[in-house]
Design an enzyme around this catalytic site. Structure first.
Site, PDB file in Angstrom:
ATOM      1  N   GLN A 171       3.186  10.368   0.826  1.00  0.00           N
ATOM      2  CA  GLN A 171       4.623   9.184   1.060  1.00  0.00           C
ATOM      3  C   GLN A 171       4.982   9.572  -0.189  1.00  0.00           C
ATOM      4  O   GLN A 171       6.178   9.136   0.023  1.00  0.00           O
ATOM      5  CB  GLN A 171       3.883   7.575   1.140  1.00  0.00           C
ATOM      6  CG  GLN A 171       3.209   7.448   2.319  1.00  0.00           C
ATOM      7  CD  GLN A 171       3.209   5.663   2.345  1.00  0.00           C
ATOM      8  OE1 GLN A 171       2.406   5.073   2.127  1.00  0.00           O
ATOM      9  NE2 GLN A 171       4.669   5.812   2.460  1.00  0.00           N
ATOM     10  N   CYS A 207       6.287   0.113   6.751  1.00  0.00           N
ATOM     11  CA  CYS A 207       5.637   1.778   6.588  1.00  0.00           C
ATOM     12  C   CYS A 207       6.547   1.792   5.426  1.00  0.00           C
ATOM     13  O   CYS A 207       7.933   1.740   5.929  1.00  0.00           O
ATOM     14  CB  CYS A 207       5.226   2.524   7.018  1.00  0.00           C
ATOM     15  SG  CYS A 207       4.871   3.354   6.147  1.00  0.00           S
ATOM     16  N   LEU A 208       6.297   1.690   4.733  1.00  0.00           N
ATOM     17  CA  LEU A 208       7.442   2.517   3.715  1.00  0.00           C
ATOM     18  C   LEU A 208       8.292   3.189   3.764  1.00  0.00           C
ATOM     19  O   LEU A 208       9.590   3.849   3.131  1.00  0.00           O
ATOM     20  CB  LEU A 208       6.841   1.983   1.798  1.00  0.00           C
ATOM     21  CG  LEU A 208       6.538   1.138   1.078  1.00  0.00           C
ATOM     22  CD1 LEU A 208       6.242   1.436  -0.410  1.00  0.00           C
ATOM     23  CD2 LEU A 208       7.239   0.220   0.775  1.00  0.00           C
ATOM     24  N   HIS A 240      -2.265   7.698   6.553  1.00  0.00           N
ATOM     25  CA  HIS A 240      -1.356   8.314   5.990  1.00  0.00           C
ATOM     26  C   HIS A 240      -2.681   9.600   5.584  1.00  0.00           C
ATOM     27  O   HIS A 240      -1.470  10.726   5.812  1.00  0.00           O
ATOM     28  CB  HIS A 240      -1.157   7.658   5.219  1.00  0.00           C
ATOM     29  CG  HIS A 240      -0.011   6.968   5.330  1.00  0.00           C
ATOM     30  ND1 HIS A 240       1.673   7.837   5.478  1.00  0.00           N
ATOM     31  CD2 HIS A 240       0.646   5.302   5.697  1.00  0.00           C
ATOM     32  CE1 HIS A 240       2.452   6.331   5.921  1.00  0.00           C
ATOM     33  NE2 HIS A 240       1.811   5.018   5.403  1.00  0.00           N
ATOM     34  N   GLY A 274       0.710  -1.530  -0.050  1.00  0.00           N
ATOM     35  CA  GLY A 274       0.206  -0.679  -0.132  1.00  0.00           C
ATOM     36  C   GLY A 274       0.543   1.356  -0.166  1.00  0.00           C
ATOM     37  O   GLY A 274       1.744   1.524   0.816  1.00  0.00           O
ATOM     38  N   HIS A 310      -4.242   1.729   8.019  1.00  0.00           N
ATOM     39  CA  HIS A 310      -2.676   1.849   7.808  1.00  0.00           C
ATOM     40  C   HIS A 310      -2.515   3.126   6.598  1.00  0.00           C
ATOM     41  O   HIS A 310      -2.200   4.446   7.179  1.00  0.00           O
ATOM     42  CB  HIS A 310      -1.775   0.758   7.343  1.00  0.00           C
ATOM     43  CG  HIS A 310      -0.406   1.145   7.638  1.00  0.00           C
ATOM     44  ND1 HIS A 310       0.346   1.220   8.549  1.00  0.00           N
ATOM     45  CD2 HIS A 310       0.401   2.370   6.723  1.00  0.00           C
ATOM     46  CE1 HIS A 310       1.946   1.279   8.076  1.00  0.00           C
ATOM     47  NE2 HIS A 310       1.385   2.231   6.817  1.00  0.00           N
ATOM     48  N   GLU A 311      -2.800   2.695   5.355  1.00  0.00           N
ATOM     49  CA  GLU A 311      -3.270   3.931   4.541  1.00  0.00           C
ATOM     50  C   GLU A 311      -4.415   5.067   4.268  1.00  0.00           C
ATOM     51  O   GLU A 311      -4.342   5.977   4.854  1.00  0.00           O
ATOM     52  CB  GLU A 311      -3.481   3.859   3.166  1.00  0.00           C
ATOM     53  CG  GLU A 311      -2.409   1.821   3.042  1.00  0.00           C
ATOM     54  CD  GLU A 311      -0.539   1.944   2.974  1.00  0.00           C
ATOM     55  OE1 GLU A 311      -0.390   3.343   2.915  1.00  0.00           O
ATOM     56  OE2 GLU A 311      -0.726   1.083   3.041  1.00  0.00           O
TER      57      GLU A 311
HETATM   58 NI    NI Z   1       3.166   3.619   5.893  1.00  0.00          NI
END
Ligand code: NI
Length: 156
Positions: free
Chosen positions: A52, A89-90, A135, A47, A131-132
């Site tokens: 991000q 998380c990226l 963000h 995701g 989670h997304e």
């Molecule tokens: Ni993330």
């Protein structure tokens, strides 16, 4: 189309609230293409949210192995139950921890055809949606982590 740089924790942009997408135009379509390429380019990403890649728009791409979802202006309609699983998380490479998320979640969003549609997610998809969407409101999983864990990084 291009792989974009992923903004890392510490950058203010990750802490801001993203804005609603008002119109689906070529700019939005191009951004989705880039987000897709960026997520898949990471190998282990399931995701990615627009902040991000430094863009404060309410847009998310998700692929938990059931195909790609392109999500605009998501709203959580229902959430129930609880799961405690390890996530990462990226934007926070190398950090993993257990986070409490709903076991089931129903999200309404706009698709690329401009239609409002609903998706029900359980388990991994529920966690990923939660989670997304966090963000988009400037929330990171480390704000909610119950316990950090050490994971062996996968080396190519
Ligand atoms: Ni993330």
């Amino acid at each position: 189309m291009a792989i974009r740089n992923i903004v890392k924790k510490g950058d203010d942009v990750l802490r801001k609230k993203s804005k609603e997408v008002k119109e689906i135009n070529d700019k939005i379509r191009d951004l989705f293409e880039d987000m897709k390429e960026t997520m898949y380019g990471c190998g282990n990403g399931i995701g990615l949210a627009a902040p991000q890649v430094g863009i404060l728009k309410r847009m998310i791409v998700i692929d938990v192995g059931e195909g790609l979802m392109e999500i605009i202006n998501p709203v959580i309609l229902e959430q129930e139950g609880e799961q405690l699983e390890v996530e990462g998380c990226l934007s926070i490479p190398g950090v993993y921890g257990e986070v409490k998320r709903p076991e089931r979640i129903v999200v309404e969003y706009t698709n690329l055809d401009g239609e409002r549609v609903k998706v029900e997610g359980r388990d991994l998809l529920a966690r990923c949606l939660s989670h997304e969407i966090d963000h988009l409101d400037g929330i990171l999983f480390t704000d909610k982590v119950v316990r950090y864990v050490e994971l062996e990084e996968e080396k190519e």
